[in-house]
Design a protein around this motif. Structure first.
Motif, PDB file in Angstrom:
ATOM      1  N   GLY A   1      42.734  26.767  45.651  1.00 38.01           N
ATOM      2  CA  GLY A   1      43.383  27.948  46.127  1.00 38.01           C
ATOM      3  C   GLY A   1      42.106  29.023  46.314  1.00 38.01           C
ATOM      4  N   GLU A   2      42.504  30.424  45.856  1.00 46.59           N
ATOM      5  CA  GLU A   2      41.584  31.444  46.346  1.00 46.59           C
ATOM      6  C   GLU A   2      40.609  31.978  45.343  1.00 46.59           C
ATOM      7  N   LEU A   3      39.789  32.259  45.429  1.00 48.49           N
ATOM      8  CA  LEU A   3      38.627  32.876  44.419  1.00 48.49           C
ATOM      9  C   LEU A   3      37.644  33.805  44.770  1.00 48.49           C
ATOM     10  N   LYS A   4      37.794  35.203  44.501  1.00 49.06           N
ATOM     11  CA  LYS A   4      37.359  36.448  44.973  1.00 49.06           C
ATOM     12  C   LYS A   4      35.985  36.481  44.044  1.00 49.06           C
ATOM     13  N   ILE A   5      34.851  36.327  44.625  1.00 48.95           N
ATOM     14  CA  ILE A   5      33.380  36.495  43.839  1.00 48.95           C
ATOM     15  C   ILE A   5      32.578  37.787  44.259  1.00 48.95           C
ATOM     16  N   GLY A   6      32.200  38.518  43.394  1.00 59.18           N
ATOM     17  CA  GLY A   6      31.328  39.372  43.680  1.00 59.18           C
ATOM     18  C   GLY A   6      29.927  39.135  43.177  1.00 59.18           C
TER      19      GLY A   6
ATOM     20  N   ILE B   1      25.672  40.826  42.698  1.00 59.99           N
ATOM     21  CA  ILE B   1      24.852  41.871  42.891  1.00 59.99           C
ATOM     22  C   ILE B   1      23.886  41.767  44.296  1.00 59.99           C
ATOM     23  N   SER B   2      23.671  42.690  44.956  1.00 59.63           N
ATOM     24  CA  SER B   2      23.179  42.876  46.455  1.00 59.63           C
ATOM     25  C   SER B   2      21.618  42.372  46.173  1.00 59.63           C
ATOM     26  N   THR B   3      21.197  42.562  45.133  1.00 66.09           N
ATOM     27  CA  THR B   3      19.785  42.040  44.930  1.00 66.09           C
ATOM     28  C   THR B   3      19.649  40.576  44.899  1.00 66.09           C
ATOM     29  N   LEU B   4      20.607  39.926  44.569  1.00 69.27           N
ATOM     30  CA  LEU B   4      20.813  38.419  44.575  1.00 69.27           C
ATOM     31  C   LEU B   4      21.510  37.577  45.816  1.00 69.27           C
ATOM     32  N   SER B   5      22.611  38.599  46.097  1.00 74.88           N
ATOM     33  CA  SER B   5      23.373  37.794  47.280  1.00 74.88           C
ATOM     34  C   SER B   5      22.532  37.063  48.365  1.00 74.88           C
TER      35      SER B   5
ATOM     36  N   HIS C   1      39.232  28.358  48.523  1.00 79.16           N
ATOM     37  CA  HIS C   1      38.775  29.423  49.633  1.00 79.16           C
ATOM     38  C   HIS C   1      37.954  30.549  48.771  1.00 79.16           C
ATOM     39  N   PHE C   2      36.761  30.732  49.271  1.00 85.55           N
ATOM     40  CA  PHE C   2      35.994  31.822  48.524  1.00 85.55           C
ATOM     41  C   PHE C   2      35.963  32.953  49.301  1.00 85.55           C
ATOM     42  N   ILE C   3      36.199  34.233  48.632  1.00 82.63           N
ATOM     43  CA  ILE C   3      36.083  35.539  49.278  1.00 82.63           C
ATOM     44  C   ILE C   3      34.907  36.092  48.617  1.00 82.63           C
ATOM     45  N   ILE C   4      33.869  36.564  49.271  1.00 85.80           N
ATOM     46  CA  ILE C   4      32.846  36.951  48.837  1.00 85.80           C
ATOM     47  C   ILE C   4      32.319  38.364  49.091  1.00 85.80           C
ATOM     48  N   LYS C   5      32.146  39.123  47.860  1.00 86.55           N
ATOM     49  CA  LYS C   5      31.783  40.604  48.047  1.00 86.55           C
ATOM     50  C   LYS C   5      30.596  41.055  47.504  1.00 86.55           C
ATOM     51  N   GLU C   6      29.497  41.741  48.193  1.00 85.71           N
ATOM     52  CA  GLU C   6      28.420  42.059  47.699  1.00 85.71           C
ATOM     53  C   GLU C   6      28.429  43.426  47.298  1.00 85.71           C
ATOM     54  N   ALA C   7      28.059  43.832  46.137  1.00 82.41           N
ATOM     55  CA  ALA C   7      27.992  45.230  45.546  1.00 82.41           C
ATOM     56  C   ALA C   7      27.286  45.354  44.536  1.00 82.41           C
ATOM     57  N   ASN C   8      27.058  46.780  44.176  1.00 83.55           N
ATOM     58  CA  ASN C   8      26.005  47.025  42.917  1.00 83.55           C
ATOM     59  C   ASN C   8      26.703  46.691  41.616  1.00 83.55           C
ATOM     60  N   THR C   9      26.028  46.753  40.471  1.00 82.67           N
ATOM     61  CA  THR C   9      26.637  46.326  39.204  1.00 82.67           C
ATOM     62  C   THR C   9      27.705  46.935  38.717  1.00 82.67           C
ATOM     63  N   GLY C  10      27.756  48.338  38.807  1.00 89.32           N
ATOM     64  CA  GLY C  10      28.631  49.386  38.109  1.00 89.32           C
ATOM     65  C   GLY C  10      29.910  48.804  39.036  1.00 89.32           C
TER      66      GLY C  10
ATOM     67  N   MET D   1      25.833  38.324  38.279  1.00 90.87           N
ATOM     68  CA  MET D   1      25.177  39.413  38.145  1.00 90.87           C
ATOM     69  C   MET D   1      24.271  39.472  36.902  1.00 90.87           C
ATOM     70  N   ALA D   2      23.428  40.364  36.749  1.00 94.36           N
ATOM     71  CA  ALA D   2      22.487  40.518  35.606  1.00 94.36           C
ATOM     72  C   ALA D   2      23.337  40.650  34.207  1.00 94.36           C
ATOM     73  N   THR D   3      22.869  40.253  33.275  1.00 96.44           N
ATOM     74  CA  THR D   3      23.510  40.389  31.944  1.00 96.44           C
ATOM     75  C   THR D   3      22.446  40.606  30.897  1.00 96.44           C
ATOM     76  N   PRO D   4      22.840  41.024  29.696  1.00 91.73           N
ATOM     77  CA  PRO D   4      24.185  41.505  29.199  1.00 91.73           C
ATOM     78  C   PRO D   4      24.785  42.692  29.928  1.00 91.73           C
ATOM     79  N   THR D   5      25.946  42.899  29.899  1.00 91.09           N
ATOM     80  CA  THR D   5      26.803  44.036  30.594  1.00 91.09           C
ATOM     81  C   THR D   5      27.088  45.010  29.271  1.00 91.09           C
ATOM     82  N   GLY D   6      27.167  44.468  28.338  1.00 84.15           N
ATOM     83  CA  GLY D   6      27.523  45.544  27.008  1.00 84.15           C
ATOM     84  C   GLY D   6      28.938  45.734  26.955  1.00 84.15           C
TER      85      GLY D   6
END
Length: 322
Positions: free
Chosen positions: A91-96, A98-102, A121-130, A146-151
């Motif tokens: 199937g399809e998986l949408k992954i985001g 963080i741009s400092t890791l991607s 099928h991977f759909i990859i998006k690069e974005a900031n944490t928020g 991404m970096a954690t913990p998010t809280g």
């Protein structure tokens, strides 16, 4: 009325004996008897005629038992559906990410995942944490790396690895000739940050013991969104940077990349999903794939200090728009 009570009356119908039915259900005979009595009192109907030997269902009891069998079959189908859904590797998986890791992790990760899960099928998006946190909460993304913990109480976190930070110094820095980097009193004005990477910046402020960013002692202000740009500004002797260790993975040996002394500052990298995410086996395969492609230096045990960022007033104010 409970599923367990329905299981008890089906077992009684099949065994026609309280003791044998209790053994089948792995419950005490008194416990089974009490549950049958509770069910009969709740519905106001006798399901079994206890005066007959062997135990015999009443006429209405027969219909109730038949309906119980149907409900239990449907319950098993739900269970099987959930198990299959958790174990589905297609199937399809949408992954985001963080741009400092991607830029550093994804090329390694995708190469491995193509071999492990050829039908996904991977759909990859690069974005900031928020943005990543917002998109996982709203369902626009299935998984964020991404970096954690998010809280964030609405999100679930599955830690993968801990990534140390390293300092990148220019030749004029007073610690350029040292083996390790330690924060210097005069460093604050020269620390280069990233525009809109509030989580990353909050981590650096925590490492440096700062509450807010300082102003750079130059006639220019830098609106930077790339770690690679940070590196080039350092090479141009316009400041210094604290960067994640994976970002120097492909760098040729350079004496100006300095590790911190133990305990090293690290960021925890995790999968972040909503509490409704069900594809547990796929998450496990992704975890294995990432771990297998990490450099050995990140797998080794070392003394570290996990850097917090989600409770930083700087971060909270910056992402309030999300």
């Amino acid at each position: 009325m409970t599923i367990q009570q329905l299981k008890y009356i089906v077992a009684l119908d099949e065994e026609r004996h309280f003791a044998r039915a209790a053994d089948v259900c792995m419950v005490s005979q008194p416990g089974l008897t009490i549950q049958l009595k509770n069910l009969e009192e709740e519905i106001g109907i006798k399901i079994f005629d206890r005066n007959k030997v062997p135990l015999t269902p009443t006429e209405l009891g027969k219909e109730i038992i038949n309906r119980a069998r149907k409900i239990l079959r449907e319950t098993n189908e739900i269970r099987d559906f959930v198990v299959n859904e958790k174990n589905m590797l297609e199937g399809e998986l949408k992954i985001g990410v963080i741009s400092t890791l991607s830029p550093y992790l994804i090329p390694l990760f995708i190469k491995t995942m193509k071999e492990v899960t050829p039908k996904v099928h991977f759909i990859i998006k690069e974005a900031n944490t928020g943005q990543l946190m917002h998109d996982v909460e709203t369902g626009a993304l299935d998984v964020a790396i991404m970096a954690t913990p998010t809280g964030n109480k609405n999100l679930m976190e599955h830690p993968i690895f801990k990534e140390p930070f390293v300092a990148y110094l220019n030749k004029e820095h007073p610690m350029a000739s040292e083996d390790f980097y330690e924060i210097q009193p005069g460093d604050k004005p020269f620390l280069l940050l990233l525009q809109n990477e509030y989580c990353y910046n909050a981590q650096l402020l925590d490492i440096c013991g700062l509450k807010t960013p300082g102003k750079i002692k130059e006639q220019f202000s830098y609106d930077i969104s790339s770690i690679e740009t940070l590196k080039n500004l350092v090479r141009a002797e316009l400041g210094f940077a604290i960067i994640p260790q994976l970002s120097i993975l492909n760098e040729k040996e350079n004496m100006l990349f300095k590790a911190f002394k133990d305990p090293k500052p690290v960021r925890e990298i995790s999968f972040v999903v909503s509490d409704t995410f069900s594809k547990k086996l796929l998450l496990e395969k992704m975890n294995e794939a990432i771990w297998s492609c990490l450099p050995e230096a990140l797998k080794a045990n070392f003394s570290y200090k996990k850097i917090r960022w989600n409770d930083s007033p700087y971060f909270v104010d910056a992402v309030s728009k999300f």
